[in-house]
Design a protein around this motif. Structure first.
Motif, short mmCIF file in Angstrom:
data_model
loop_
_atom_site.label_atom_id
_atom_site.label_comp_id
_atom_site.label_asym_id
_atom_site.label_seq_id
_atom_site.Cartn_x
_atom_site.Cartn_y
_atom_site.Cartn_z
N LEU A 35 1.13 -1.00 -0.62
CA LEU A 35 -0.24 0.32 0.02
C LEU A 35 0.91 1.25 0.21
CD1 LEU A 35 -2.80 -1.23 2.49
CD2 LEU A 35 -2.79 -1.42 -0.01
N THR A 70 -9.13 4.33 1.61
CA THR A 70 -8.27 3.75 2.90
C THR A 70 -8.81 5.05 4.41
OG1 THR A 70 -7.08 2.50 4.33
CG2 THR A 70 -6.29 4.63 3.47
N TRP A 108 -11.71 2.43 5.25
CA TRP A 108 -11.47 1.51 5.16
C TRP A 108 -10.88 1.40 6.92
CZ3 TRP A 108 -6.74 -1.83 2.72
CH2 TRP A 108 -7.05 -2.47 2.78
N SER A 109 -9.24 1.68 6.64
CA SER A 109 -8.38 1.30 7.91
C SER A 109 -8.75 2.69 8.79
CB SER A 109 -6.84 0.51 7.71
OG SER A 109 -6.65 2.03 6.43
#
Length: 268
Positions: free
Chosen positions: A117, A225, A229-230
Motif C-alpha cells: 500500500l 482507506t 477502510w482502516s
C-alpha cells in the motif's frame, strides 16, 4: 522508469523485512505506522537520487513528499515511544499471539501489506520525479498541486499539534477533542493527508499525462482507506466506546471535509 520503480521496490522490501525482524524482538508491530510516512519520503528521495541532474519540478515533488513523510514519521514514532502499542494493532494481533502465529501474521497482515500500500500510494511521487527528470519546469498545474499540498500540510500539522496539546492536559482525560480544527472536522489530519497527496499527484501529473493516468490510484486509494477502510471507521469504532459524548460530536461535526458550524452545531 521501470528500472527505478523496481529498484525502489527492492529497497522497500529490504527495509520492511528488517522492521519485521525488529517487531519479533519487541513483540509489537504498531511502530510500522511511523514507517508509513518515512517510507514514502525515502522512496521519493531514492527516485530523486536516480535522476542525474534533477530539475526544478523533480526537486519540488521530492521536497513535498519528504517534508510530508519526514514530519509524519517523527510525530508517529514519538507518539509510539510515549504511548506504547497502538490498541488497533493489539486487537489485530491478539489471536495470532494466542495461537503462536505472531511472526507469520506480523509479516503478512502488517509489514508486507503495508509495503504494498505504501508503494502504491507514493507512486505519484516516485513516477513524477523520474518523469520530470532534469528539464521539466514548475508549471501552473504543479503550482496548483503545491497550493493544495500546503492546505493539507496545514490541516495535518496543526491538527496533530492541537491534539497533542489536548492530550497532554490531564484535565482532558476521557474527553472528546472538539476544539480548533477538530471543531470543523473529526479528522483534520486525515483530511490533510488526502490533500497533501492529491497535491503531489497534481505536481507529478504536470510532468506527463501517463504519470497522471497511471498513478491516480495512489491518492484515490489513500482517500478511500482514510474515509472508508482502516482510517476513520476503525478509529471511530473504538472512540465511540471509550469517549462519553462522542456520538454527539459525530452528529454535529463533519467526518472528513471541514464544515463551518455555529455555536449550536448547525452548519453555517
Amino acid at each position: 522508469m521501470v528500472e527505478a520503480l523496481v529498484g525502489n521496490a527492492a529497497i522497500l522490501l529490504g527495509l520492511v523485512l528488517l522492521l519485521w525482524a525488529i517487531s519479533l524482538q519487541i513483540n509489537d508491530v504498531s511502530f510500522i505506522d511511523s514507517f508509513w510516512g518515512g517510507g514514502m519520503a525515502l522512496l521519493a528521495l531514492a527516485s530523486w537520487l536516480r535522476v542525474a541532474e534533477p530539475g526544478p519540478l523533480a526537486t519540488l515533488i521530492m521536497a513535498m513528499a519528504v517534508l510530508w513523510g519526514g514530519r509524519l514519521a517523527i510525530y508517529l514514532y514519538r507518539r509510539w515511544r510515549k504511548e506504547g502499542e497502538d490498541p488497533r494493532y493489539a486487537r489485530m494481533m491478539r489471536k495470532p499471539r494466542e495461537q503462536g502465529r505472531f511472526a507469520s501474521a506480523a509479516l503478512t497482515k502488517v509489514f508486507l501489506g503495508q509495503a504494498v500500500l505504501l508503494f502504491l500510494v507514493s507512486s505519484p511521487a516516485q513516477a513524477g520525479i523520474v518523469a520530470a527528470g532534469s528539464t521539466q519546469p514548475i508549471g501552473p498545474l504543479a503550482l496548483a498541486g503545491l497550493a493544495l499540498w500546503v492546505v493539507g500540510v496545514f490541516f495535518e500539522w496543526v491538527g496533530d499539534w492541537q491534539l497533542a496539546r489536548f492530550r497532554a492536559d490531564p484535565a482532558n482525560k476521557g474527553q472528546v477533542m472538539d476544539r480548533g480544527l477538530w471543531r470543523y472536522t473529526r479528522h483534520p489530519n486525515y483530511f490533510g493527508d488526502a490533500c497533501a497527496w492529491w497535491g503531489i499527484w497534481l505536481a507529478a501529473a504536470s510532468a506527463s499525462w501517463w504519470v497522471a493516468a497511471a498513478t491516480v490510484i495512489g491518492p484515490l486509494f489513500l482517500t478511500f482507506t482514510l474515509t472508508r477502510w482502516s482510517g476513520k471507521p476503525l478509529l471511530e469504532a473504538g472512540l465511540a466506546k471509550r469517549r462519553p459524548g462522542y456520538s454527539e460530536y459525530v452528529a454535529r461535526t463533519s467526518g472528513f471535509v471541514p464544515c463551518l458550524r455555529g455555536r449550536s452545531g448547525r452548519k453555517l
